[in-house]
Scaffold this motif. Sequence first.
Motif, PDB file in Angstrom:
ATOM      1  N   TYR A  50       0.230  73.615  -0.403  1.00 10.97           N
ATOM      2  CA  TYR A  50       0.543  73.531   1.017  1.00 10.97           C
ATOM      3  C   TYR A  50       2.047  73.696   1.214  1.00 10.97           C
ATOM      4  N   GLN A  51       2.411  74.280   2.335  1.00 15.27           N
ATOM      5  CA  GLN A  51       3.810  74.357   2.741  1.00 15.27           C
ATOM      6  C   GLN A  51       4.014  73.399   3.910  1.00 15.27           C
ATOM      7  N   PHE A  52       5.066  72.597   3.848  1.00 15.20           N
ATOM      8  CA  PHE A  52       5.250  71.533   4.833  1.00 15.20           C
ATOM      9  C   PHE A  52       6.486  71.731   5.702  1.00 15.20           C
ATOM     10  N   TYR A  53       6.334  71.273   6.943  1.00 14.66           N
ATOM     11  CA  TYR A  53       7.473  71.135   7.847  1.00 14.66           C
ATOM     12  C   TYR A  53       7.791  69.645   7.918  1.00 14.66           C
ATOM     13  N   LEU A  54       9.047  69.305   7.672  1.00 16.82           N
ATOM     14  CA  LEU A  54       9.462  67.908   7.643  1.00 16.82           C
ATOM     15  C   LEU A  54      10.681  67.708   8.528  1.00 16.82           C
ATOM     16  N   ALA A  55      10.921  66.460   8.887  1.00 18.88           N
ATOM     17  CA  ALA A  55      12.096  66.117   9.694  1.00 18.88           C
ATOM     18  C   ALA A  55      12.626  64.771   9.249  1.00 18.88           C
ATOM     19  N   THR A  56      13.853  64.466   9.638  1.00 21.09           N
ATOM     20  CA  THR A  56      14.323  63.110   9.423  1.00 21.09           C
ATOM     21  C   THR A  56      13.513  62.185  10.332  1.00 21.09           C
ATOM     22  N   ALA A  61       0.069  76.535  11.395  1.00 22.66           N
ATOM     23  CA  ALA A  61       0.566  75.181  11.154  1.00 22.66           C
ATOM     24  C   ALA A  61      -0.251  74.143  11.909  1.00 22.66           C
ATOM     25  N   GLN A  62      -0.619  73.074  11.211  1.00 25.59           N
ATOM     26  CA  GLN A  62      -1.400  71.983  11.792  1.00 25.59           C
ATOM     27  C   GLN A  62      -0.719  70.659  11.476  1.00 25.59           C
ATOM     28  N   PHE A  63      -0.887  69.691  12.375  1.00 27.71           N
ATOM     29  CA  PHE A  63      -0.374  68.355  12.085  1.00 27.71           C
ATOM     30  C   PHE A  63      -1.162  67.769  10.914  1.00 27.71           C
ATOM     31  N   ILE A  64      -0.560  66.838  10.214  1.00 30.35           N
ATOM     32  CA  ILE A  64      -1.059  66.383   8.920  1.00 30.35           C
ATOM     33  C   ILE A  64      -2.411  65.674   9.036  1.00 30.35           C
ATOM     34  N   SER A  65      -3.374  66.123   8.231  1.00 28.52           N
ATOM     35  CA  SER A  65      -4.720  65.549   8.235  1.00 28.52           C
ATOM     36  C   SER A  65      -4.874  64.551   7.083  1.00 28.52           C
ATOM     37  N   PRO A  73      -1.732  76.312   5.967  1.00 23.96           N
ATOM     38  CA  PRO A  73      -2.911  76.273   5.093  1.00 23.96           C
ATOM     39  C   PRO A  73      -2.541  76.485   3.620  1.00 23.96           C
ATOM     40  N   ALA A  74      -3.451  76.102   2.757  1.00 26.13           N
ATOM     41  CA  ALA A  74      -3.231  76.251   1.319  1.00 26.13           C
ATOM     42  C   ALA A  74      -2.959  77.712   0.961  1.00 26.13           C
ATOM     43  N   SER A  75      -2.060  77.918  -0.012  1.00 28.02           N
ATOM     44  CA  SER A  75      -1.736  79.277  -0.464  1.00 28.02           C
ATOM     45  C   SER A  75      -1.511  79.264  -1.980  1.00 28.02           C
ATOM     46  N   PRO A  76      -2.578  79.057  -2.746  1.00 29.44           N
ATOM     47  CA  PRO A  76      -2.426  78.889  -4.200  1.00 29.44           C
ATOM     48  C   PRO A  76      -1.950  80.124  -4.945  1.00 29.44           C
ATOM     49  N   ILE A 127       6.756  73.269  16.484  1.00 27.18           N
ATOM     50  CA  ILE A 127       5.454  73.567  15.885  1.00 27.18           C
ATOM     51  C   ILE A 127       4.691  74.604  16.712  1.00 27.18           C
ATOM     52  N   GLU A 128       4.780  74.519  18.017  1.00 25.89           N
ATOM     53  CA  GLU A 128       4.113  75.511  18.865  1.00 25.89           C
ATOM     54  C   GLU A 128       4.680  76.908  18.633  1.00 25.89           C
ATOM     55  N   GLU A 129       5.993  77.020  18.515  1.00 28.32           N
ATOM     56  CA  GLU A 129       6.616  78.322  18.268  1.00 28.32           C
ATOM     57  C   GLU A 129       6.278  78.836  16.870  1.00 28.32           C
ATOM     58  N   ILE A 130       6.203  77.935  15.900  1.00 23.17           N
ATOM     59  CA  ILE A 130       5.836  78.318  14.534  1.00 23.17           C
ATOM     60  C   ILE A 130       4.410  78.866  14.497  1.00 23.17           C
TER      61      ILE A 130
END
Length: 323
Positions: A220-226, A284-288, A116-119, A241-244
């Motif tokens: 927003y903070q993102f989780y990314l992968a190749t 953490a949520q998948f990208i909306s 979620p957003a964390s300004p 993502i489930e563990e996060i």
Amino acid sequence: MHYIFSFYGVLMSNILRNSFILIVSMALSAVAYSADVVRIGYQKSATTLVLLKGEGSLEKRLRSQDVKVEWKEFPGGPQLLEGLNIGAIDFGFTGETPPVFAQAAGASLVYIANEPASPTAEAILVPKDSPLKSVAELKGKKIALNKGSNVHYLFVRALYEAGLQYSDITPVYLPPADARAAFENGSVDAWVIWDPFSAAAEKQINARVLRDGRGIVDNYQFYLATRDFATQHPQVITALIEEIRLIGKKAVDDPQAVARQIAPLLGLPQDITQLAIERQGYDAQFISPEVIAGQQRIADTFTDLKLIPKKLDIKQAVWTQPQ
């Protein structure tokens, strides 16, 4: 009889050939959809990943899939995504701006999920005795920041809000450790930085917040992968993502306990760690579509500033979870 044996021989030959093809196909499929190791990049700002690394729960979860976990720390998002781009890691965590610069540079990455957003977890800091009282007063000043990081966008937005252009200031592009040294010795007038570095400066040297992200950025903070890893190993991505999410719930439910646990891992006092934890978002949520639109605004801003060379389509870099 010879005809029968010939037919039988041809039949068995076809069966064996087809069986061989099937076995090879299954083996190739197994190679394509199982990973021997997942290499994860993290930063000190990645509370969830630091905690996940410390607890070892991901290793236990992935052991059943014969997947090992390797961890690599980076000083900031741009450096982490460079590691992702050259294949040094498979998965990582950054703020909202680094993926935009990485996509513009042609990196084969995909957005997986976001917190979620964390300004309030990033800010423009000035020394405690600085005469500066507003962002507008930064005109003509030297400002330290990590180029292409999440705070880069915060700074641009704060300048616009104050009626300034990016050309009105002198950016000094430095990673966090070097930027803090420059900030403390007075060679820059302000420092744009994220937690826990911001929290540490506030607590240890009484740095003053000139402007945080409230009202001007989402952060927003993102989780990314190749792209290849996410495509070939969706089951590992889903497990991550489930563990996060599970770890994030701990940070929400008892930030003090989590601060006690990870402060030694970060090499920071508990009060600084807890302040950083409390200013971060979790779940953490998948990208909306809303998050995609936010990233598109950031990309368009940096295109207009000519800091990235071409217009981007953020949707093209978003991973879709297989059904």
